[in-house]
Design an enzyme around this catalytic site. Structure first.
Site, PDB file in Angstrom:
ATOM      1  N   ARG A  13       4.394  15.403  -9.084  1.00  0.00           N
ATOM      2  CA  ARG A  13       4.404  15.316  -7.604  1.00  0.00           C
ATOM      3  C   ARG A  13       4.760  16.641  -6.930  1.00  0.00           C
ATOM      4  O   ARG A  13       5.211  16.665  -5.790  1.00  0.00           O
ATOM      5  CB  ARG A  13       5.375  14.249  -7.089  1.00  0.00           C
ATOM      6  CG  ARG A  13       5.184  12.900  -7.668  1.00  0.00           C
ATOM      7  CD  ARG A  13       3.942  12.203  -7.145  1.00  0.00           C
ATOM      8  NE  ARG A  13       3.813  10.930  -7.785  1.00  0.00           N
ATOM      9  CZ  ARG A  13       3.087  10.724  -8.891  1.00  0.00           C
ATOM     10  NH1 ARG A  13       2.407  11.707  -9.451  1.00  0.00           N
ATOM     11  NH2 ARG A  13       3.022   9.533  -9.434  1.00  0.00           N
ATOM     12  N   SER A  34       4.778   5.160  -0.537  1.00  0.00           N
ATOM     13  CA  SER A  34       6.153   5.140  -1.061  1.00  0.00           C
ATOM     14  C   SER A  34       7.028   6.013  -0.172  1.00  0.00           C
ATOM     15  O   SER A  34       6.692   7.167   0.074  1.00  0.00           O
ATOM     16  CB  SER A  34       6.185   5.690  -2.481  1.00  0.00           C
ATOM     17  OG  SER A  34       5.417   4.876  -3.314  1.00  0.00           O
ATOM     18  N   GLU A  52       9.969  10.751   0.463  1.00  0.00           N
ATOM     19  CA  GLU A  52       8.710  11.353   0.020  1.00  0.00           C
ATOM     20  C   GLU A  52       7.847  11.888   1.180  1.00  0.00           C
ATOM     21  O   GLU A  52       7.279  12.965   1.062  1.00  0.00           O
ATOM     22  CB  GLU A  52       7.913  10.336  -0.813  1.00  0.00           C
ATOM     23  CG  GLU A  52       6.705  10.986  -1.429  1.00  0.00           C
ATOM     24  CD  GLU A  52       6.046  10.150  -2.501  1.00  0.00           C
ATOM     25  OE1 GLU A  52       6.647   9.940  -3.549  1.00  0.00           O
ATOM     26  OE2 GLU A  52       4.898   9.756  -2.284  1.00  0.00           O
TER      27      GLU A  52
HETATM   28  P1  NAP Z   1       5.215   1.176 -10.465  1.00  0.00           P
HETATM   29  O1  NAP Z   1       3.953   0.997 -11.209  1.00  0.00           O
HETATM   30  O2  NAP Z   1       5.947  -0.008  -9.948  1.00  0.00           O
HETATM   31  O3  NAP Z   1       6.219   2.103 -11.290  1.00  0.00           O
HETATM   32  C1  NAP Z   1       7.472   2.483 -10.735  1.00  0.00           C
HETATM   33  C2  NAP Z   1       7.976   3.728 -11.430  1.00  0.00           C
HETATM   34  O4  NAP Z   1       8.074   3.482 -12.830  1.00  0.00           O
HETATM   35  C3  NAP Z   1       7.079   4.944 -11.274  1.00  0.00           C
HETATM   36  O5  NAP Z   1       7.901   6.067 -11.112  1.00  0.00           O
HETATM   37  C4  NAP Z   1       6.359   5.028 -12.586  1.00  0.00           C
HETATM   38  O6  NAP Z   1       6.065   6.347 -13.018  1.00  0.00           O
HETATM   39  C5  NAP Z   1       7.371   4.495 -13.528  1.00  0.00           C
HETATM   40  N1  NAP Z   1       6.691   3.988 -14.737  1.00  0.00           N
HETATM   41  C6  NAP Z   1       6.106   2.796 -14.899  1.00  0.00           C
HETATM   42  N2  NAP Z   1       5.624   2.688 -16.153  1.00  0.00           N
HETATM   43  C7  NAP Z   1       5.888   3.859 -16.773  1.00  0.00           C
HETATM   44  C8  NAP Z   1       5.658   4.355 -18.072  1.00  0.00           C
HETATM   45  N3  NAP Z   1       5.067   3.618 -18.998  1.00  0.00           N
HETATM   46  N4  NAP Z   1       6.055   5.611 -18.357  1.00  0.00           N
HETATM   47  C9  NAP Z   1       6.665   6.354 -17.442  1.00  0.00           C
HETATM   48  N5  NAP Z   1       6.923   5.948 -16.206  1.00  0.00           N
HETATM   49  C10 NAP Z   1       6.552   4.698 -15.860  1.00  0.00           C
HETATM   50  O7  NAP Z   1       4.914   2.167  -9.267  1.00  0.00           O
HETATM   51  P2  NAP Z   1       4.335   1.941  -7.808  1.00  0.00           P
HETATM   52  O8  NAP Z   1       5.372   2.415  -6.867  1.00  0.00           O
HETATM   53  O9  NAP Z   1       3.735   0.585  -7.608  1.00  0.00           O
HETATM   54  O10 NAP Z   1       3.165   2.997  -7.809  1.00  0.00           O
HETATM   55  C11 NAP Z   1       2.007   2.796  -8.587  1.00  0.00           C
HETATM   56  C12 NAP Z   1       1.516   4.141  -9.040  1.00  0.00           C
HETATM   57  O11 NAP Z   1       1.204   4.942  -7.889  1.00  0.00           O
HETATM   58  C13 NAP Z   1       2.561   4.898  -9.834  1.00  0.00           C
HETATM   59  O12 NAP Z   1       1.902   5.611 -10.847  1.00  0.00           O
HETATM   60  C14 NAP Z   1       3.142   5.830  -8.801  1.00  0.00           C
HETATM   61  O13 NAP Z   1       3.668   7.016  -9.342  1.00  0.00           O
HETATM   62  C15 NAP Z   1       1.923   6.134  -7.963  1.00  0.00           C
HETATM   63  N6  NAP Z   1       2.260   6.660  -6.637  1.00  0.00           N
HETATM   64  C16 NAP Z   1       2.045   7.986  -6.406  1.00  0.00           C
HETATM   65  C17 NAP Z   1       2.360   8.547  -5.203  1.00  0.00           C
HETATM   66  C18 NAP Z   1       2.093  10.004  -5.005  1.00  0.00           C
HETATM   67  O14 NAP Z   1       1.341  10.631  -5.741  1.00  0.00           O
HETATM   68  N7  NAP Z   1       2.700  10.590  -4.029  1.00  0.00           N
HETATM   69  C19 NAP Z   1       2.896   7.769  -4.199  1.00  0.00           C
HETATM   70  C20 NAP Z   1       3.084   6.404  -4.447  1.00  0.00           C
HETATM   71  C21 NAP Z   1       2.778   5.849  -5.689  1.00  0.00           C
HETATM   72  P3  NAP Z   1       4.861   7.239 -12.449  1.00  0.00           P
HETATM   73  O15 NAP Z   1       5.269   7.621 -11.079  1.00  0.00           O
HETATM   74  O16 NAP Z   1       4.865   8.397 -13.385  1.00  0.00           O
HETATM   75  O17 NAP Z   1       3.629   6.427 -12.484  1.00  0.00           O
END
Ligand code: NAP
Length: 339
Positions: free
Chosen positions: A164, A239, A333
């Site tokens: 990020r 987020s 964020e």
């Molecule tokens: P989520 O799937 O509920 O996951 C919550 C957190 O747990 C995230 O930080 C995710 O990491 C981590 N996580 C889950 N499984 C994992 C694994 N196997 N190994 C490592 N980390 C793990 O997240 P959510 O809030 O609903 O978001 C869905 C996806 O959208 C996520 O990948 C999230 O990062 C992404 N997202 C990105 C942005 C951005 O780029 N600004 C904003 C919002 C959401 P990761 O973050 O590494 O996936």
């Protein structure tokens, strides 16, 4: 270029709050961007560069300077042996680009489907989701350098991408304006199925890029993370808090039940959503016209006609609650404009 005055900014954001821009210009070409910065310099006015407005909170007082809305468009595909170079203007809608690339059977964007915002925003925070991030496909980023007033081309390495993060939101914050991005996508490539949610949904089957895109959008819709005018749960800036990356000892202090994922330098990543819920802020929690999404505890939503002040009051209440319970200071964020 037409410089307008006192333009309401709320409608240019997905959260739909905030006041007006003192001055407002729409840049459709690189020359427009350069001209707008020249105008701001001549008029000693601050500049805010507006992309898709999906990750910003504008204050109720608005922005007392020039807002430049990036509308640079155009997408070009250049065939190479096993890949295709895709060059896209910073103002192109990100998900429309992802859809076209998936349709053309180009791998690299499938897990990044359904994300609101524009192409120009993607390198800034190295947008990532479901195990894929744009740093994996970005070749170079064409920018206007505000320091030298020149157009420069930065390679992937020069962008210093991390989780990020990039130079655009870290060391060189506010220096560069993204004009266009070159991505390299694999022809007829396999979809990237590494994330738990995707693995669970697909089981042993081998999905196509299109099936992967469809499932990612379905998961995002279930969490109201796809913009839908009819659903107030999606009136958000995505987020609102970053997932904290902390020392193992801090995670240990919280307890064994806290989910943790390995991160760089021996640290662990803790889901901010878990901390928020355990601190007593459930999905659907409301404070005035601001609230937590009924479908995702990381999203602060504008329930109806909220002010930026109400959004910030809820943000502060959540940060205070999490800090008091766990001793962790949640970082926000979105970008705050005019505060
Ligand atoms: P989520 O799937 O509920 O996951 C919550 C957190 O747990 C995230 O930080 C995710 O990491 C981590 N996580 C889950 N499984 C994992 C694994 N196997 N190994 C490592 N980390 C793990 O997240 P959510 O809030 O609903 O978001 C869905 C996806 O959208 C996520 O990948 C999230 O990062 C992404 N997202 C990105 C942005 C951005 O780029 N600004 C904003 C919002 C959401 P990761 O973050 O590494 O996936």
């Amino acid at each position: 270029m037409d410089i307008k005055e006192n333009i309401s900014l709320a409608r240019f954001t997905t959260l739909r709050v905030g006041g007006t821009a003192r001055f407002f210009a729409e840049a459709r070409t690189e020359a427009d961007v350069i001209e707008a910065f020249g105008w701001a310099r001549a008029n000693e006015t601050e500049v805010f560069v507006l992309g898709g407005g999906s990750n910003i909170v504008v204050s109720d007082a608005g922005f007392d300077g020039l807002v430049i809305k990036i509308r640079l468009t155009g997408v070009a595909f250049e065939e190479e042996a096993n890949s295709v170079r895709v060059t896209a203007g910073a103002g192109e809608d990100w998900d429309a680009l992802a859809a076209v690339c998936v349709e053309k059977k180009l791998a690299g964007f499938e897990c990044l489907s359904g994300i609101p915002g524009t192409v120009g925003g993607t390198p800034v925070q190295n947008v990532g989701a479901y195990g894929q991030e744009v740093s994996e496909t970005i070749v170079s980023v064409r920018c206007f350098d505000r320091r030298s007033s020149e157009v420069v081309e930065l390679s992937n390495t020069e962008c210093s991408f991390a989780y990020r993060k990039s130079i655009f939101n870290m060391t060189e914050r506010e220096r560069y304006v993204v004009l266009s991005v070159v991505y390299n996508l694999v022809k007829n490539g396999e979809p990237k199925i590494v994330y738990k949610d995707l693995k669970e949904r697909f089981g042993k089957s081998e999905p196509t890029l299109k099936e992967t895109r469809d499932v990612v959008i379905r998961i995002r819709k279930e969490k109201a993370m796809v913009i839908d005018e009819a659903d107030p749960n999606s009136r958000s800036a995505g987020s609102f808090f970053k997932n904290p990356i902390v020392d193992v000892s801090i995670a240990d202090e919280i307890g064994r039940e806290v989910p943790r994922f390995p991160s760089a330098e021996g640290k662990v990543k803790i889901p901010a959503a878990w901390l928020i819920e355990r601190a007593g802020f459930h999905k659907g929690f409301a404070l005035g016209n601001a609230g937590i999404s009924e479908k995702h505890s990381l999203a602060i939503v504008n329930r109806r006609g909220a002010t930026a002040g109400e959004i910030v009051a809820l943000k502060e209440l959540i940060q205070k609650g999490v800090f008091e319970k766990f001793g962790i200071a949640l970082e926000t964020e979105p970008v705050f404009v005019g505060f």
